[in-house]
Scaffold this active site. Structure first.
Site, short mmCIF file in Angstrom:
data_model
loop_
_atom_site.label_atom_id
_atom_site.label_comp_id
_atom_site.label_asym_id
_atom_site.label_seq_id
_atom_site.Cartn_x
_atom_site.Cartn_y
_atom_site.Cartn_z
CE LYS A 23 -0.29 -0.43 5.04
NZ LYS A 23 -1.10 -0.99 6.15
NE ARG A 46 -6.69 -0.36 11.21
CZ ARG A 46 -5.45 -0.43 10.69
NH1 ARG A 46 -4.63 0.60 10.77
NH2 ARG A 46 -5.04 -1.54 10.10
CE1 TYR A 91 11.58 31.68 5.10
CE2 TYR A 91 11.91 29.31 4.87
CZ TYR A 91 11.62 30.56 4.31
OH TYR A 91 11.38 30.65 2.97
CG MET A 151 8.83 23.71 0.21
SD MET A 151 7.87 24.74 -0.91
CE MET A 151 6.61 25.38 0.17
#
Ligand SMILES: *Cc1c(COP(=O)(O)O)cnc(C)c1O
Length: 384
Positions: free
Chosen positions: A45, A144, A264, A312
């Protein structure tokens, strides 16, 4: 070493993601031998945990794997197209309303998780005038997916609800297998065995990667995911071979005096004269922003701590203590490799190896290391 054709050339990429198919195949064989006489499926998956579902699927098919698990029907499409017809592709998240016809036409095998899903698959089979394959999941204690004990009792009382369904597998999923000593593991295995008696003769599957290493029987099929890809299946020493390594290239360095802010928010302020190196990998590449100020990279085997925030598209690291011979534009920078495992990176970022793998970004150059010794085409007698 070959590269996939759709790849970004290495000179255009900030980093190379190396995928070692030989290690993948070896990990499959280790789990298969560990779980025997149960057979080993492969969970592919989320694009094969980020490595490529078709690539992983084809590699493990060649090792004799015939049972594959994805999460959604959309993930089954490329896998079914890539693998020979003998591959069975199960859809773990079950059958959402409206997906029945498309699923049947595709040849994907839904894991039916509720009476409602069973009813819709049965109706679809009857409308098509054919038997349709399926797995049934029972909830053995994770709360679940899967039939509750109450739903199972109804199904046992009214077995005609399974009309038109060719039941290939009954399964459940462990909540705590990565903690081998957890009592829940035994409780779930016991409950699963009891619930599976509702389906005599149908193969049973309970164990994921970690479950496949528990010192007990493994029913008829195991469903490993993360361990195939080199992630530690449980705490402690990792028995798996590393499948993924990630090597970036240094872009630029600068020497700044003590008291200089970096990145940043200027969240890091240097306390000494510091050589700052910029690495062209950031959170858009799946390098977690949670590594801001906590993780590290390696140059020539020397640790270089991440300084300030991960951006980023880049991050800044402290290479002051790295010998100069390793510091030049284009110099190799280990992000995942011999000095820093996938699990180490995940731990530094406060997450798990699964999340690091499945977030690996699309901007890397992907280099594929092929299987070294071709498998002896083990045609296993594996009618599920
Ligand atoms: C994802 C998943 C697996 C594989 O789990 P790993 O911990 O990666 O081995 C097996 N079974 C089910 C139902 C899953 O959702």
């Amino acid at each position: 070493m070959a590269s996939t054709p759709s790849d970004i050339p290495p000179e255009f990429a900030g980093a190379t993601l190396r995928i070692d198919l030989d290690a993948l195949a070896a990990n499959y064989r280790l789990i298969r031998d560990c779980a025997a006489p149960a057979r080993a499926a492969a969970v592919i998956k989320a694009r094969g945990y980020g490595l490529g579902a078709e690539l992983v699927g084809a590699t493990l098919y060649a090792e004799g794997c015939r049972d594959f698990f994805v999460a959604m029907p959309g993930e089954a499409v490329p896998v079914l197209a890539a693998l020979p017809a003998a591959a069975r592709v199960f859809v773990l998240n079950g059958l959402l309303p409206g997906a029945e016809e498309a699923c049947a036409a595709l040849g994907a095998i839904p894991v039916l998780n509720s009476l409602d899903q069973i009813a819709r698959w049965s109706a679809c089979a009857k409308a098509r005038g054919e038997m349709l394959p399926a797995a049934v999941q029972v909830d053995s204690g994770m709360s679940r997916l899967g039939l509750s004990p109450e739903e199972l009792a109804i199904l046992m009382a009214e077995p005609e609800r399974l009309g038109g369904i060719d039941l290939l597998l009954v399964m459940s999923h462990l909540a705590c297998a990565d903690t081998p000593e957890a009592e829940a593991n035994t409780a779930q295995a016991t409950r699963f065995a009891a619930m599976a008696e509702a389906f005599p003769g149908v193969p049973r599957a309970l164990d994921n990667s970690a479950g496949s290493f528990l010192p007990r029987g493994h029913f008829d099929l195991v469903r490993p995911g993360i361990a195939l890809y080199g992630g530690a299946p449980y705490e402690g020493e990792n028995p798996m071979r590393a499948v993924v390594s990630l090597e970036a290239r240094l872009v630029q360095t600068r020497k700044v005096p003590a008291g200089t802010g970096v990145g940043y928010g200027l969240t890091h302020v240097t306390t000494r004269e510091t050589t700052v190196a910029t690495i062209p990998v950031g959170y858009a590449d799946g390098w977690p922003r949670h590594l801001s100020g906590v993780g590290a990279v390696y140059l020539g085997g020397h640790r270089a701590p991440i300084l300030g925030r991960v951006s980023m598209d880049s991050m800044t690291v402290d290479v002051t203590d790295v010998p100069e011979v390793h510091i030049y534009p284009g110099a190799p920078v280990e992000l995942i490799g011999p000095h820093q495992s996938l699990d180490q990176v995940a731990g530094d970022a406060g997450t798990i190896s699964y999340e690091i793998l499945t977030q690996l970004g699309p901007r890397y150059h992907r280099e594929i290391v092929p299987v070294q010794a071709p498998a002896q085409a083990p045609e296993r007698s594996d009618a599920a």
